[in-house]
Structure formats: C-alpha cells, structure tokens
Scaffold this active site. Structure first.
Site, short mmCIF file in Angstrom:
data_model
loop_
_atom_site.label_atom_id
_atom_site.label_comp_id
_atom_site.label_asym_id
_atom_site.label_seq_id
_atom_site.Cartn_x
_atom_site.Cartn_y
_atom_site.Cartn_z
N LYS A 1 -10.98 -5.16 -3.88
CA LYS A 1 -12.28 -4.21 -3.97
C LYS A 1 -11.41 -3.02 -4.56
O LYS A 1 -12.37 -2.10 -4.73
CB LYS A 1 -12.74 -4.32 -2.64
CG LYS A 1 -12.10 -3.53 -1.72
CD LYS A 1 -13.20 -3.48 -0.26
CE LYS A 1 -12.38 -3.50 0.99
NZ LYS A 1 -12.73 -4.25 2.05
N LYS B 1 -4.42 -11.10 -6.06
CA LYS B 1 -5.54 -10.99 -5.14
C LYS B 1 -6.73 -10.18 -5.82
O LYS B 1 -6.57 -9.16 -6.33
CB LYS B 1 -5.29 -10.59 -3.89
CG LYS B 1 -6.22 -11.09 -2.74
CD LYS B 1 -6.14 -10.24 -1.47
CE LYS B 1 -6.37 -8.78 -1.63
NZ LYS B 1 -6.58 -8.00 -0.27
N LYS C 1 0.79 -1.05 0.02
CA LYS C 1 0.09 0.06 0.03
C LYS C 1 0.95 1.22 0.07
O LYS C 1 0.41 2.19 -0.72
CB LYS C 1 -0.97 0.06 1.10
CG LYS C 1 -2.18 -0.97 1.12
CD LYS C 1 -3.16 -0.85 1.87
CE LYS C 1 -4.32 -1.57 1.72
NZ LYS C 1 -5.40 -1.55 2.95
#
Ligand code: TYM
Length: 332
Positions: A199, A196, A113
């Site tokens: 969202k 992965k 991130k």
C-alpha cells in the site's frame, strides 16, 4: 460452549489494497462465525513511520469502514481503534523487557523498512513486532488470519508466549497460530511481480486499492507486467507475472490454478488480464460503494468503535492483570 478467539488488524497508513483483501480481510469474513472475533485498526503501529495527522485520522475510520463493507458484522465481532485500548501499549512494554535484540534484528520487515529510513531509524520500528505480539496475546488469541508477510511476526509472538509461559505458568498466554491462505498469501505488485503488492508503493499502477474506480482497476491490469513467452501457465518462478494474475483469480473465484490454466488453453496474456480485471472489479466495486456509504455516517462508526473499545478493554484488562500479578507488580 465458548468460541476460540480470532484476531487481526490492519495499519491505517493508506487505503487497504487488493493484497490486504485477499491475504487477510476475505478470510476474516469467511471465518467470523466460527470464532469470537477481534478486529482493529493499528494506529500505534502506523506512527513507526511518519504520518500526516489529518490523513492518519481519516484512514483509521476508513479501515474500520472497510471491515464493515467487506462483511464484518459489528454485532458479532469486536471492532475498535488500537490507541483506544491502552492495555496494548502497557503489555507491549512488559514484552519488550522479555524480547531479545537478536530476535528483533532478524525480522525481515524491520530490515526492509529501516533500510528506507536512512540514518535516523525510529526505535519503534525495531520494537514494532513486540507491540503486535501484545495485540495478539492480550486477548488469548487462537487464530491470526494474515498474509504471508506477517508470518515471522506471529512466530515471534509464539516465542514470546512460550518464554513467558515457561517463566510464569503455562496458562498465562494462549499459543496463537497464523492462518495464511495457500493461494493469495502473497499478492504481488502488478508492475514488479517479484515484489509484494504494497500500500506504500510509489508507483500507483503497481497496486490496486480498494477505493480504485472500475476503470482504474481495468487500466492497472491492462498495464500489468507479464512474462516472456506466450503460454499461460502457473509457475511462480518462471512466470511470476502470469502466476500472480492466476492466483488473484483463484483467490476470488475459488477455482484452482489448474482449472484456470485449463480454461486459457489457446488464449493470450491479454485475455487473462482483461478477465482478471473483471473478476477484481466484481469483488471490489461493492466494497467501494459500501465504504463510501459507511464513511458518510461518522456518528455510527464512532458508536461501533466506542462499544468495541469498551468490550476490548474489559477483555484485555483480565490478561494484563494476570501478567502484572505474575511478574510481581503490586496491585493497583
Ligand atoms: P498491514 O497493514 O501491512 O497489512 C494488513 C494485512 O494484509 C496482509 N497483506 C497482504 N496479504 C497478501 N498479499 C499482499 N500483497 C498483502 N499486503 C498486505 C498482511 O499480511 C496483513 O495481514 N503488522 C500488521 C498489522 C498488525 C496485526 C496485529 C496483524 C498489527 N497488529 C495483530 C495481526 C494481528 C501489518 O502491518 O499489516
């Protein structure tokens, strides 16, 4: 006999995905009768990345509506919004003083991130796992049903619990365990089956959202990236795309990957895509309808959340008091 505590949460940064459902939500529902359950929406975690305030508020209610739509019973489980229970932030500060920079630096989610943030990395992104540890330890949690991507965070939580227990008494925190499904612990992107399903993917066709229409689900599976060759086999390294579809089917139907593979002998990738889409439609479509219904009754949602926050605060305060006392804070 009192039940052990099971606790989990979702960040309301977007509509939950098929990955969230298979990796986490489905198991919450499966295990809810065996445990004293605590489920919440982590709005404090969500602001570690910039959010639109209007969307964040709406998605927070949406997360809770999704829990209910999936089958979480608000009479049995405690449901609330993280920021409504101030003890989470309070315990997080204490634990921040006991967590090490080195161990937080090793968190792969932080690395991923922060790499996307450029020069100005919010400090909250770095201390994020400590807030998650506080979420878990506040309630003397035994079981944490999550997807595989959260395993490292639960392990850090265990390290912190052990550290605090050895400093201040073994009964301070219960040692939590992760519960990660063997099949479906990591649902992969439909466009890049080595990453992965997320969202926050910028490619909407890579992710199935729980509010996708039946048609949109069908289209996404039709366009799913599969592998070279034609044989339908379960091999995550050689055939990640096909294996992802098989794993999704397996998680939703309870059949083993071997049984699914056996049923596709002589068939083509196209069959697997179409049939996986139908299984997903059957699982998601009733949830979508229920979420829409729940979102129309904000007053009822707020009632559930008020009651949940009250219950959670009472439980959380017990642990926080004990912690404050052991570390030497003067009583309030
Ligand atoms: P979040 O919001 O990213 O994801 C919610 C849950 O869904 C699981 N999940 C997946 N599982 C399998 N395959 C996927 N593709 C997939 N995508 C998401 C996640 O593993 C997670 O279980 N830090 C947490 C939220 C959190 C939390 C907690 C969880 C905060 N405090 C305390 C448990 C206990 C998170 O960001 O989840």
């Amino acid at each position: 006999m009192t039940k052990s505590v099971m606790l989990s949460a979702i960040q309301p940064t977007n509509v939950p995905t098929l990955g969230t459902y298979i990796g986490a939500l489905k198991n919450w529902v499966k295990l809810q009768d065996q445990y004293d359950c605590i489920f919440f929406a982590v709005d404090l975690h969500s602001i570690t990345v910039r959010q639109d305030p209007v969307k964040l508020r709406e998605l927070t209610y949406h997360a809770i509506a999704t829990y209910l739509a999936c089958g979480i019973d608000p009479e049995k489980s405690t449901l609330f919004i993280q920021s409504h229970v101030p003890q989470h932030a309070e315990l997080a500060w204490v634990l921040t003083c006991y967590a090490y920079m080195g161990e937080l630096n090793r968190m792969t989610q932080f690395k991923d991130k922060s790499a996307k943030q450029g020069a100005n990395i919010p400090a909250g992104l770095f201390t994020y796992p400590v807030l998650m540890a506080a979420d878990i330890l506040l309630y003397q949690t035994k079981l944490v049903p999550v997807g595989g991507d959260q395993k490292q965070h639960v392990e850090l939580t265990r390290d912190l619990a052990e550290r605090m227990n050895s400093l201040y008494g073994g009964d301070l925190f219960t040692m939590p365990e992760p519960y990660i499904p063997k099949i479906g612990g990591r649902v992969m992107s439909l466009q890049n089956p080595t990453a992965k399903m997320s969202k926050s993917d910028t490619d909407a066709s890579a992710t199935v959202y729980l509010d996708d229409s039946d048609d949109s689900i069908r289209k996404k599976f039709k366009r799913a990236v599969t592998d070279s060759g034609t044989e339908i086999a379960y091999d995550e390294t050689q055939k990640p795309g096909v294996s992802n579809l098989i794993a999704i089917q397996s998680a939703l139907t309870g059949q083993t990957p071997e049984q699914i593979v056996a049923s596709y002998v002589g068939k083509q990738y196209g069959h697997l895509k179409v049939e996986t889409a139908e299984i997903v439609v059957q699982a998601i479509s009733p949830i979508r309808t229920q979420v829409e219904h729940r979102m129309k009754d904000r007053a009822e949602l707020e009632k559930i959340l008020r009651r949940g926050a009250e219950r959670a605060q009472a439980q959380a305060e017990k642990t926080l008091k004990k912690v404050y006392d052991r570390i030497g804070f003067a009583p309030r």
